[in-house]
Enzyme design. Structure first.
Site, PDB file in Angstrom:
ATOM      1  N   LYS A 199       2.362   5.305  11.490  1.00  0.00           N
ATOM      2  CA  LYS A 199       1.434   4.966  10.400  1.00  0.00           C
ATOM      3  C   LYS A 199       0.099   4.478  10.970  1.00  0.00           C
ATOM      4  CE  LYS A 199       0.806   1.319   6.924  1.00  0.00           C
ATOM      5  NZ  LYS A 199       0.439   2.093   5.719  1.00  0.00           N
TER       6      LYS A 199
ATOM      7  N   GLY B 224      -0.820  -3.892 -16.943  1.00  0.00           N
ATOM      8  CA  GLY B 224      -0.368  -5.160 -16.367  1.00  0.00           C
ATOM      9  C   GLY B 224      -1.178  -5.682 -15.214  1.00  0.00           C
TER      10      GLY B 224
ATOM     11  N   CYS C 181       4.300   3.258   3.723  1.00  0.00           N
ATOM     12  CA  CYS C 181       5.664   2.831   4.000  1.00  0.00           C
ATOM     13  C   CYS C 181       6.000   1.634   3.113  1.00  0.00           C
ATOM     14  CB  CYS C 181       5.824   2.446   5.470  1.00  0.00           C
ATOM     15  SG  CYS C 181       5.481   3.805   6.607  1.00  0.00           S
TER      16      CYS C 181
ATOM     17  N   HIS D 198      -5.521   6.858 -11.138  1.00  0.00           N
ATOM     18  CA  HIS D 198      -5.433   7.209  -9.721  1.00  0.00           C
ATOM     19  C   HIS D 198      -6.764   7.710  -9.174  1.00  0.00           C
ATOM     20  CE1 HIS D 198      -1.268   7.495 -11.277  1.00  0.00           C
ATOM     21  NE2 HIS D 198      -0.991   6.903 -10.134  1.00  0.00           N
TER      22      HIS D 198
END
EC number: 2.1.1.14
Length: 764
Positions: free
Chosen positions: A21, A438, A522, A700
């Site tokens: 990563k 939220g 991850c 998004h």
């Protein structure tokens, strides 16, 4: 093959401490030069192969390693690059590969979706604009690398043609067979080139075989694999299935391949039953998945040897391969670095490296006899017994509640239409009320302060004061924007499951227990290792504080029991749905506590409800019934005036609409912007008569939507939904968005609601 062999189906890509990563993100950020990046990745890939070899695995997978996603790897191997990325043929560059996955300023990324019923996401191949061609033989490259660098005779892993096309988009269902047939010559070339290089075993993954298939699909499998066998007769193909049993056992084991891989962990005993009933072909090897590739618990080696003794009645040792039930991509890398976990729990854990050891131990026992691993059998037994006998799994109050489930109401006091009138009188909301899902933007500053607090560099009082400042700021912002129902913003929360897991009993969090979710993202799923108990108030302080700042209703925000279950590693010593009900009973106490403090709108989110569906449709009802029961167990004890909301992510809503209705939530919000038209079509076919908010813009994307776009979305929904029941909200939580774009987008949303409301009232 003279004796039983050990094998693996795939290994985690990320590294023990997410080295993969870190390298990826440094490269994307321009902080790591391409050549150095590829060197680091290669070193990691070879280290993973060496680790498997050192563990004693004989059939080591090569080609399972990926820079992003194995389905995307397969697509670019065939030159399947959407036209918007301006690809001109030949091997796909590293830059284009990442562009497909991540998008560019001028071209949106390809869609991402769940890999079967796991928490891993793959990039959906797009076939409509592309003609497949083999532009590079990826499995061959990785086979040669392993042989040249480590002298490992690897087992190339390839995603099979039928599954690959099933997972793709851009063709009509009626064209499925023809599309698969386009790929078969390319697969034949791959295998022929592997044969020329001297490859003995190839693993071709066809997990679609574990779903519900038609007779036409099965016939196609026979044609495809007969063609591949003729193209490379000296390559031994293991046709690998996983995640469930195969429905058509006799047909599958008769396919023209040298080996069949079956899951004996997640098959609910069905593969073993079929094996005992129908036997196994004497000209094939059985690759038996006997170690759980999707959970993190140590195996009881004694019990697994009993299963293997049954398997051996149908398959001789010389035709047997032992392996995990699926790729180990779905579990963390190693337990050894978890130094702070209670030894009773740690000794009962098994991550990828430990699972490799379990495989080799079982292979040794099958070959040399049970007594050859007697010591290891006893160690595994003692570790499991210690955890099962511990106080963690023997919480008397929780177990008593579970035994008395029949005494808990699982239905609201009155039907929705009665509640709606009472709630409207209480809240006095306008037509088309506006709200959000939220969360609000978690800036670098928010994350920085939380990290300081977690490290002990910030006192509890100082951290609480900081969170309260953020809550106050965003209550004021929401009121200025003109939203009708507010939220506190969730600034104290990292992850919607982790936050609750840290406050409930029976959960454990790891330090390095990362697994890949998608791309370089991850996650560390919590371990539900004991009885789930309600230890303390979890959301009261922040929610009550937020409500004290405004006269408008503030929603209490909880994560639902099925989402917590599906996004965790779950104990396997009791039925899974018992764990769901334990979580639900704990959440019920929090719901009641919120209500007692004057919070009369409570949202219990279930974004993972749809994704937890079993692979086979015949098992859907039992799952959905259990999910609905757990949700209602958590939510129905409130008064009629208290309004229960829920939120879920869109995914083929039509398939579960009856379960959605059965939740009996007063208001449901659904992520829809990317598939708005498809979802509206579902409502044209099915009636939904309770409060509903279809996400009117896509959170998004950083762009601020235009007023006319939102009005189009609202008007389209109101063609099939009752305006008196319709709510206006974004698609999902706003945690990952920037502050200015969030505020501007919400202003447009509120203005759109006002204009639509005005038009509706004028036309009454």
């Amino acid at each position: 093959m003279s004796s039983v062999k050990s094998s693996n189906l795939g290994y985690p890509r990320i590294g023990e401490k997410r080295e993969w990563k870190k390298a990826l993100e440094q490269f994307w950020a321009g902080k790591l030069e391409k050549g150095i990046f590829l060197q680091e990745i290669k070193a990691l890939r070879l280290a993973h192969l060496k680790k498997q070899r050192d563990a004693g695995i004989e059939l080591i997978p090569v080609g399972d390693f990926s820079l992003y996603d194995h389905v995307l790897d397969t697509a670019v191997m065939f030159g399947l690059v959407p036209k918007r990325f301006e690809y001109n043929g030949g091997p796909v560059s590293l830059e284009t590969y990442f562009d497909i996955a991540r998008g560019t300023k001028g071209a949106v990324a390809s869609t991402m979706t769940k890999w079967f019923n796991t928490n891993y996401h793959y990039i959906v191949p797009e076939l409509e604009e592309c003609t497949p061609a083999l532009v590079e033989n990826r499995p061959l490259q990785f086979y040669k690398e392993a042989k040249e660098k480590l002298n490992i005779e690897g087992k190339p892993v390839i995603l099979g043609p039928v599954t690959f096309v099933k997972l793709s988009k851009g063709y009509k269902k009626s064209e499925f067979k023809e599309v698969v047939e386009q790929f078969v010559p390319l697969y034949a070339t791959i295998l022929a080139e592997l044969q020329a290089e001297g490859v003995e075993w190839v693993q071709i993954d066809e997990p679609i075989l574990s779903t519900t298939l038609s007779k036409e699909d099965l016939a196609l499998y026979t044609e495809v694999y007969q063609t591949l066998k003729e193209a490379a007769p000296n390559v031994k193909v293991i046709l690998q299935t996983y995640f469930d049993s195969v429905d058509h056992y006799k047909e599958v084991v008769s396919l023209p391949v040298e080996g069949i891989g079956l899951d004996f962990v997640h098959d609910r005993g069905e593969n073993l039953t079929a094996l005992n009933k129908y036997g196994f072909p004497t000209d094939k090897v059985l690759a038996a998945g006997v170690i759980d590739g999707r959970n993190i618990w140590r195996e009881n080696l004694d019990e697994q040897l009993l299963t293997l003794s049954e398997i051996e009645e149908a398959v001789s040792k010389d035709r047997l391969i032992l392996q995990p039930s699926s790729s180990l991509l779905h579990v963390p890398v190693t337990v050894k670095n978890e130094e702070t976990i209670d030894p009773v729990l740690k000794n009962a854990l098994s991550f990828a490296d430990e699972k490799l050891k379990e495989i080799t131990l079982l292979a040794k026992a099958v070959q040399q006899g049970k007594e050859s691993i007697e010591e290891e059998i006893n160690v595994s037994k003692q570790a499991i017994q210690a955890l099962n006998g511990s106080s963690f799994r023997n919480h008397q109050d929780v177990q008593k509640e579970l035994k008395q489930l029949h005494s808990y109401k699982a239905a609201r006091q009155v039907p929705f239409d009665v509640r709606q009138r009472v709630q409207q009188e209480a809240f006095q909301l306008p037509l088309l009320p506006t709200t959000t899902i939220g969360s609000f933007p978690q800036t670098k500053e928010v994350r920085k302060e939380r990290l300081k607090w977690r490290k002990g560099e910030l006192s509890d009082e100082a951290y609480e004061a900081y969170i309260n400042e953020e809550i106050k700021k965003w209550i004021e912002i929401q009121e200025d924007i003109g939203l009708d129902v507010l939220v506190h913003g969730e600034f104290e929360r990292t992850d919607m499951v982790e936050y609750f897991g840290e406050k409930l009993g029976g959960f454990q969090f790891t330090k390095f227990g990362w697994v890949q979710s998608y791309g370089s993202r991850c996650v560390k799923p919590p371990l539900i290792y004991g009885d789930v108990s309600y230890e303390q108030a979890m959301t009261i302080k922040e929610t009550v504080y937020a409500q004290s700042l405004t006269n408008k209703p503030v929603k209490g925000m909880l994560t639902g029991p099925i989402t917590i279950l599906n996004w965790s590693f779950v104990r396997d010593d009791i039925p899974r749905y018992d764990v769901a009900n334990q979580i639900a009973l704990a959440l019920r106490k929090e719901v009641e506590a919120l209500e007692s403090q004057g919070i009369s709108m409570i949202q219990v989110d279930e974004p993972a409800l749809r994704e937890g569906l079993p692979l086979k449709r015949e098992n859907w009802d039992s799952y959905l019934n259990a999910a609905v029961y757990a949700f209602k167990l958590a939510t129905v004890s409130v008064q009629n005036e208290t309004q229960i909301h829920t939120h879920m992510c869109y995914s083929e809503f039509e398939e579960i609409i009856d379960a959605i209705k059965a939740l009996d939530a007063d208001v449901i919000s659904i992520e829809t912007s990317k598939s708005h038209g498809e979802l509206i079509y579902a409502f044209e076919k099915h009636t939904y008569n309770q409060g509903i908010g279809l996400g009117v813009y896509d959170i998004h994307s950083p762009r601020v939507p235009k007023l006319e776009e939102l009005q189009r979305n609202i008007d389209r929904a109101l063609q099939v939904l009752d305006p008196a029941l319709f709510w206006i909200n974004p698609d999902c939580g706003l945690k990952t968005r920037g502050i200015s774009e969030t505020v501007e987008a919400l202003k447009v949303m509120v203005e759109s609601a006002k204009q639509t409301r005005q038009n509706l009232l004028q036309n009454v």
